[in-house]
Scaffold this motif. Sequence first.
Motif, mmCIF file in Angstrom:
data_model
loop_
_atom_site.group_PDB
_atom_site.id
_atom_site.type_symbol
_atom_site.label_atom_id
_atom_site.label_comp_id
_atom_site.label_asym_id
_atom_site.label_seq_id
_atom_site.Cartn_x
_atom_site.Cartn_y
_atom_site.Cartn_z
ATOM 1 N N HIS A 72 -66.002 30.516 -45.575
ATOM 2 C CA HIS A 72 -67.384 30.111 -45.296
ATOM 3 C C HIS A 72 -67.817 30.724 -43.966
ATOM 4 C CE1 HIS A 72 -70.765 27.449 -44.266
ATOM 5 N NE2 HIS A 72 -70.902 27.331 -45.577
ATOM 6 N N THR A 73 -69.123 30.891 -43.785
ATOM 7 C CA THR A 73 -69.631 31.492 -42.548
ATOM 8 C C THR A 73 -69.311 30.679 -41.306
ATOM 9 O OG1 THR A 73 -71.787 30.452 -42.884
ATOM 10 C CG2 THR A 73 -71.514 32.712 -43.695
ATOM 11 N N VAL A 74 -69.103 29.362 -41.442
ATOM 12 C CA VAL A 74 -68.766 28.533 -40.284
ATOM 13 C C VAL A 74 -67.456 29.023 -39.651
ATOM 14 C CG1 VAL A 74 -67.457 26.707 -41.449
ATOM 15 C CG2 VAL A 74 -68.817 26.155 -39.450
ATOM 16 N N PHE A 75 -66.608 29.663 -40.453
ATOM 17 C CA PHE A 75 -65.334 30.173 -39.938
ATOM 18 C C PHE A 75 -65.431 31.615 -39.441
ATOM 19 C CE2 PHE A 75 -63.946 26.716 -42.764
ATOM 20 C CZ PHE A 75 -63.270 25.962 -41.824
ATOM 21 N N SER A 76 -66.646 32.137 -39.331
ATOM 22 C CA SER A 76 -66.816 33.465 -38.730
ATOM 23 C C SER A 76 -66.821 33.356 -37.204
ATOM 24 C CB SER A 76 -68.096 34.132 -39.236
ATOM 25 O OG SER A 76 -69.226 33.375 -38.850
ATOM 26 N N GLU A 77 -67.043 32.150 -36.700
ATOM 27 C CA GLU A 77 -66.964 31.882 -35.266
ATOM 28 C C GLU A 77 -65.515 31.573 -34.903
ATOM 29 O OE1 GLU A 77 -69.500 32.053 -33.116
ATOM 30 O OE2 GLU A 77 -71.002 32.465 -34.652
ATOM 31 N N GLU A 78 -65.226 31.542 -33.596
ATOM 32 C CA GLU A 78 -63.870 31.261 -33.143
ATOM 33 C C GLU A 78 -63.476 29.816 -33.473
ATOM 34 O OE1 GLU A 78 -61.157 31.494 -29.089
ATOM 35 O OE2 GLU A 78 -63.329 31.701 -28.931
ATOM 36 N N PHE A 79 -62.294 29.656 -34.062
ATOM 37 C CA PHE A 79 -61.723 28.342 -34.360
ATOM 38 C C PHE A 79 -60.205 28.472 -34.331
ATOM 39 C CE2 PHE A 79 -61.546 30.375 -38.443
ATOM 40 C CZ PHE A 79 -60.477 29.812 -39.111
ATOM 41 N N ASP A 80 -59.526 27.342 -34.320
ATOM 42 C CA ASP A 80 -58.071 27.355 -34.317
ATOM 43 C C ASP A 80 -57.570 26.246 -35.225
ATOM 44 O OD1 ASP A 80 -55.581 28.302 -33.657
ATOM 45 O OD2 ASP A 80 -55.651 27.654 -31.580
ATOM 46 N N VAL A 81 -56.332 26.375 -35.700
ATOM 47 C CA VAL A 81 -55.724 25.407 -36.604
ATOM 48 C C VAL A 81 -54.349 25.030 -36.067
ATOM 49 C CG1 VAL A 81 -54.859 25.019 -38.951
ATOM 50 C CG2 VAL A 81 -56.908 26.419 -38.596
ATOM 51 N N ARG A 82 -54.032 23.740 -36.085
ATOM 52 C CA ARG A 82 -52.715 23.241 -35.695
ATOM 53 C C ARG A 82 -52.253 22.217 -36.724
ATOM 54 N NH1 ARG A 82 -52.626 27.112 -33.184
ATOM 55 N NH2 ARG A 82 -52.749 27.336 -30.945
ATOM 56 N N LEU A 83 -50.981 22.255 -37.074
ATOM 57 C CA LEU A 83 -50.414 21.263 -37.975
ATOM 58 C C LEU A 83 -50.119 19.985 -37.205
ATOM 59 C CD1 LEU A 83 -47.898 23.373 -40.071
ATOM 60 C CD2 LEU A 83 -50.192 22.624 -40.721
ATOM 61 N N VAL A 84 -50.410 18.851 -37.826
ATOM 62 C CA VAL A 84 -50.062 17.552 -37.272
ATOM 63 C C VAL A 84 -48.741 17.113 -37.906
ATOM 64 C CG1 VAL A 84 -50.738 15.139 -37.057
ATOM 65 C CG2 VAL A 84 -52.458 16.926 -36.938
ATOM 66 N N ASP A 85 -48.654 17.250 -39.210
ATOM 67 C CA ASP A 85 -47.431 17.011 -39.974
ATOM 68 C C ASP A 85 -47.504 17.896 -41.206
ATOM 69 O OD1 ASP A 85 -49.042 15.686 -41.896
ATOM 70 O OD2 ASP A 85 -48.498 13.690 -41.206
ATOM 71 N N LYS A 86 -46.606 17.718 -42.160
ATOM 72 C CA LYS A 86 -46.590 18.600 -43.326
ATOM 73 C C LYS A 86 -47.801 18.425 -44.236
ATOM 74 C CE LYS A 86 -43.960 15.441 -46.088
ATOM 75 N NZ LYS A 86 -43.004 15.182 -47.065
ATOM 76 N N SER A 87 -48.541 17.327 -44.037
ATOM 77 C CA SER A 87 -49.663 17.036 -44.919
ATOM 78 C C SER A 87 -51.032 17.241 -44.285
ATOM 79 C CB SER A 87 -49.575 15.585 -45.401
ATOM 80 O OG SER A 87 -49.841 14.689 -44.332
ATOM 81 N N CYS A 88 -51.085 17.460 -42.980
ATOM 82 C CA CYS A 88 -52.370 17.433 -42.284
ATOM 83 C C CYS A 88 -52.423 18.448 -41.151
ATOM 84 C CB CYS A 88 -52.605 16.028 -41.737
ATOM 85 S SG CYS A 88 -54.245 15.779 -41.053
ATOM 86 N N ALA A 89 -53.608 18.968 -40.940
ATOM 87 C CA ALA A 89 -53.852 19.904 -39.839
ATOM 88 C C ALA A 89 -55.118 19.493 -39.113
ATOM 89 C CB ALA A 89 -54.012 21.328 -40.374
ATOM 90 N N ILE A 90 -55.247 19.989 -37.890
ATOM 91 C CA ILE A 90 -56.480 19.793 -37.133
ATOM 92 C C ILE A 90 -57.089 21.164 -36.891
ATOM 93 C CG2 ILE A 90 -57.497 19.068 -34.947
ATOM 94 C CD1 ILE A 90 -55.396 16.934 -34.721
ATOM 95 N N VAL A 91 -58.380 21.251 -37.152
ATOM 96 C CA VAL A 91 -59.141 22.464 -36.857
ATOM 97 C C VAL A 91 -60.004 22.165 -35.651
ATOM 98 C CG1 VAL A 91 -60.887 24.077 -37.695
ATOM 99 C CG2 VAL A 91 -59.202 23.146 -39.285
#
Length: 163
Positions: free
Chosen positions: A52-71
Amino acid sequence: MCFGSPQESSGGDISIGAKDTRKVSCQHLVFLWGFSCRMTAGTLKRLLQGSHTVFSEEFDVRLVDKSCAIVVFWKPGLSDTFLEVINSQEISGSLRELVSEGLRAACYETYKNICRLGIWEVDLAQSLEKALEEPDCLEKSDSESNPLEVCWFSDSIINLDDL
């Protein structure tokens, strides 16, 4: 694992790791779940980049556990835009495919409600699902008037004890 309210330092910051840091408002965080438990943060980020175009801007992703991530969205307003898009009927492209495969999203307020309501399951994803089903989860907190900030570190995993 969770405190009655987010753990705050004297400056209102929440620590979530070590090494290089950037401050970001909690309003810019989105919790994601419903992806393969074998997915890495890097793979998830690559999938999102073209979705999606919202992800054309700078963002980052981190895992919290095996089931969930934070963007984290570095540009203000993109987290709200993403949450609106992912929950709309007008979703399209590869993001629509990810959602049809089970991808879900929630804001930081949902995480705070998990803490407030004591809804803890084995995986954070299950807790988020349960919190979204709670009528109390729809209540607005005072974060709009007093937004918290987190320190976003270069580590690839987030320790929930520090949120």
